[in-house]
Design a protein around this motif. Structure first.
Motif, short mmCIF file in Angstrom:
data_model
loop_
_atom_site.label_atom_id
_atom_site.label_comp_id
_atom_site.label_asym_id
_atom_site.label_seq_id
_atom_site.Cartn_x
_atom_site.Cartn_y
_atom_site.Cartn_z
N ASP A 15 57.88 -57.70 -90.47
CA ASP A 15 57.27 -57.03 -91.52
C ASP A 15 58.35 -56.12 -92.23
O ASP A 15 58.59 -55.09 -91.70
N GLY A 75 57.28 -52.51 -93.50
CA GLY A 75 57.11 -51.40 -92.70
C GLY A 75 55.40 -50.79 -92.38
O GLY A 75 55.14 -49.82 -91.94
N LYS A 123 52.31 -51.05 -85.33
CA LYS A 123 52.97 -51.89 -84.29
C LYS A 123 51.81 -52.45 -83.44
O LYS A 123 52.05 -53.42 -82.72
N SER A 167 59.97 -54.28 -87.81
CA SER A 167 59.91 -53.61 -89.01
C SER A 167 61.23 -53.16 -89.26
O SER A 167 61.92 -52.55 -88.62
#
Length: 99
Positions: free
Chosen positions: A60, A63, A67, A79
């Motif tokens: 990703d 961000g 998580k 991220s």
């Protein structure tokens, strides 16, 4: 636009860092020969490859994804470029991962 996309594809195909794969070859066949799989959240490819024993992560770059998002089904979410680099370094150092 279509023209911009075609230009991007052309530049990528001329890159020495790019390996073009004949479209008649199965994506699964290619991925099964990889040391790891980096997918954009959330795809079935990461799940399938994890089940095949190939290390898998979701990446990703924004961000924005948490998580512990349930959609990841236990696959780590990375991220940012630094996390991605660290994961790639581990994959290439680990002699137990597939070649």
């Amino acid at each position: 636009s279509v023209k911009m996309y075609k230009n991007l594809v052309q530049r990528l195909s001329e890159s020495k860092d790019m390996v073009l794969v004949d479209p008649s070859i199965s994506a699964i066949r290619v991925i099964e020969r990889c040391k790891g799989v980096i997918s954009m959240p959330f795809t079935a490819t990461a799940l399938y490859m994890r089940d095949q024993g190939i290390p898998s992560v979701y990446y990703d770059p924004t961000g924005w994804i948490q998580k512990d998002d349930r959609g990841a089904h236990g696959i780590p979410i990375l991220s940012g470029v630094n996390e991605l680099r660290e994961w790639v370094m581990v994959i290439f150092k680990d002699p137990l991962t597939k070649s």
